[in-house]
Design a protein around this motif. Structure first.
Motif, PDB file in Angstrom:
ATOM      1  N   ARG A  13       0.835  -1.213   0.000  1.00 26.58           N
ATOM      2  CA  ARG A  13       0.000   0.000   0.000  1.00 26.58           C
ATOM      3  C   ARG A  13       0.865   1.256   0.000  1.00 26.58           C
ATOM      4  O   ARG A  13       0.593   2.210  -0.715  1.00 26.58           O
TER       5      ARG A  13
ATOM      6  N   THR B 243       0.911   4.040  -2.889  1.00 25.05           N
ATOM      7  CA  THR B 243       0.552   5.417  -2.538  1.00 25.05           C
ATOM      8  C   THR B 243       1.671   6.379  -2.944  1.00 25.05           C
ATOM      9  O   THR B 243       1.413   7.477  -3.446  1.00 25.05           O
TER      10      THR B 243
ATOM     11  N   ASP C 263      -5.367   3.266  -8.029  1.00 24.66           N
ATOM     12  CA  ASP C 263      -6.559   3.346  -7.170  1.00 24.66           C
ATOM     13  C   ASP C 263      -7.322   2.029  -7.169  1.00 24.66           C
ATOM     14  O   ASP C 263      -7.843   1.598  -6.128  1.00 24.66           O
TER      15      ASP C 263
ATOM     16  N   LEU D 213      -5.336  -0.328  -4.970  1.00 32.49           N
ATOM     17  CA  LEU D 213      -5.453   0.002  -3.541  1.00 32.49           C
ATOM     18  C   LEU D 213      -6.820  -0.405  -2.996  1.00 32.49           C
ATOM     19  O   LEU D 213      -6.924  -0.955  -1.907  1.00 32.49           O
TER      20      LEU D 213
END
Ligand code: NAD
Length: 471
Positions: A37, A41, A82, A85
């Motif tokens: 993650r 990010t 996105d 995630l």
């Protein structure tokens, strides 16, 4: 181009790099969902915070308009990030599967596990997206990554090589810049997966090198993507959408419409629509349009000039365009008609802004034409008749199909993107990318009791009868 597998003595640096990443992978922290993650990010931050730098590099390499750079490269990567995630927990969770009665009592599941150290080799035409989107999938799956941008898009390669180590974990993710020599050296190393995007000749080299280590490959290749325009299609919309997809990035798009097979009854209207769309998009002088890209280099510019009719009537007639400027590698949006299937422009992937239009007498003739050639990466069909569309879908083979539009199927995260036959093998985007870079390991657990002796030797007549009856 040779198809022989390279067998270089790997340089100390490539060997050391892969060893270092292997140590990181063995340490286990790339398996950690928090690490994945965090990397995703940070990659999102890179794409967002460095938009201006990346956009400038893309303009320097390809004259790519800033909005096209945003839509087709940066925003695309952001959507991939996105998606990864928001689905990471679901994708990585063990999946329970059915237990056949013969294996009861027990449980069965599929556990996705990372492969190890993977190599991503990218081309020059969408040099940000085609490097970073496979990396998103590889990181989401918990791998270490060696990323090799294309030397042809040198500005973008340099920017990515500088930014990636600033944003991402350098113990797990590395960029190696360079051309044939550097890629050949990397290919001498053992990777756990290679995702290559580029042309089929180099794809063969990559696959042969991978075979030496039994490394699985995903090959994202190219080819000639046909457009079929049926008689009852909305011709104005077809022409506008084909012109958009063809002249985007000056035709240097793997899924750009390569040529159009148009029902003879509507050929004239279709060509008129193309010419009108080119003028609407880029004005009377596309060379002055800020919305039109350039050819990547002089070699490709010369190659494209060589595909023009040059007085040979079988090679077609230029309807619009057909000019280039070698100083800034401008090549005009071009439409060619009366093209023989044997013309040079029909022998190779055009990968530039030349659209040959060929009339066909029927839908079946168009299908036969497509089936007489390599399986394309994408196939486009424009028709107002659902049955005609289904006929094309059912009787042709291609990486993907888009109906009444071009290119946009690429942007559906729920569809695995990849080729078939000569246009490639394997796929990625969304969950398909996660699975490309994962091993889906089957785990079956049995209880210790009961432990019937019927399956064990010696095989008596009674056991044989039971097993034959029930298995
Ligand atoms: P390219 O020349 O940038 O080559 C791709 C990569 O291969 C580069 O990183 C390059 O360094 C490396 N390479 C080149 N020659 C090599 C060799 N001899 N040995 C080892 N590595 C080598 O790009 P290209 O091939 O000109 O790209 C255009 C092709 O890619 C077109 O056919 C296009 O359709 C296809 N493409 C496919 C997709 C897809 O997603 N399927 C996307 C973009 C482009």
């Amino acid at each position: 181009m040779t198809t022989t597998a390279p067998s270089p003595a790997p340089t100390a640096s490539a060997a050391e790099l892969v060893r270092r990443l292997r140590r990181t992978f063995a340490g286990g922290h790339t398996r950690n969902l928090a690490w994945r993650r965090e990397q995703l990010t940070r990659l999102r931050a890179l794409v967002t915070e460095c938009e201006a730098e990346l956009s400038a590099a893309l303009a320097a390499d390809l004259g790519k308009p800033a909005l096209e750079a945003f839509v087709t490269e940066l925003a695309f990567v952001r959507v991939e990030i996105d998606t990864a995630l928001s689905h990471l927990d679901a994708w990585t969770a063990p999946r329970s599967v059915r237990v056949p009665w013969k294996q009861k009592p027990g449980r069965a599941r599929i556990v996705p596990e990372p492969l190890g150290v993977v190599l991503v080799i990218a081309p020059w035409n969408y040099p940000v997206q085609l490097l970073l989107a496979p990396m998103v999938a590889a990181i989401a799956a918990g791998n270490c990554v060696v990323a090799k941008p294309s030397e042809v898009s040198a500005h973008t390669s340099a920017v990515l090589a500088r930014l990636i180590p600033q944003y991402l974990d350098p113990d797990a993710i590395a960029v190696v810049e360079g051309g044939v020599a550097e890629t050949t050296t990397l290919l001498g190393e053992r990777f756990d997966h290679i995702l290559f995007t580029g042309n089929g000749n180099v794809g063969r080299i990559v696959m042969a090198a991978a075979a030496k280590h039994l490394t699985p490959v995903t090959l994202e290749l190219g080819g000639k993507c046909p457009v079929i325009v049926d008689r009852d299609a909305d011709i104005d919309v077809a022409a506008r959408r084909v012109a958009w997809g063809k002249y985007l990035n000056a035709g240097q798009t793997c899924i750009a419409p390569d040529y159009a097979l148009v029902h003879a009854d509507v050929e004239e209207r279709f060509i008129t629509g193309l010419v009108r769309s080119i003028r609407e998009f880029y004005g009377d002088d596309p060379a002055a349009s800020p919305d039109y890209s350039r050819i990547v280099n002089g070699a490709h510019h010369r190659r494209l000039l060589g595909l023009l009719p040059a007085g040979d009537p079988d090679a077609g007639t230029v309807v619009v365009g057909g000019t280039g400027d070698e100083h800034d590698w401008y090549f005009a949006p071009t439409v060619v008609r009366d093209v023989s299937p044997d013309a040079p422009v029909m022998q190779e992937e055009i990968f530039g802004p030349i659209l040959p239009v060929l009339p066909v007498a029927s839908l079946q003739d168009a299908i036969d034409f497509v089936n007489g050639r390599d399986k394309p990466l994408a196939l486009y069909v424009f028709s107002g008749d659902d049955a005609a569309v289904e006929q094309v879908v059912a009787h042709t083979s291609s990486g993907g199909v888009c109906v009444n539009h071009v290119v946009v199927h690429f942007m559906n995260e729920d569809i695995s993107f990849g080729g078939v036959g000569g246009s490639g093998m394997g796929g990625y985007h969304g969950q398909a990318g996660f699975e490309t870079f994962s091993h889906l390991k089957g785990v079956v657990g049995r209880t210790v009791k009961p432990d019937p002796k019927v399956a064990y030797p010696p095989y008596s007549a009674f056991k044989r009868a039971i097993l034959r009856r029930y298995l």
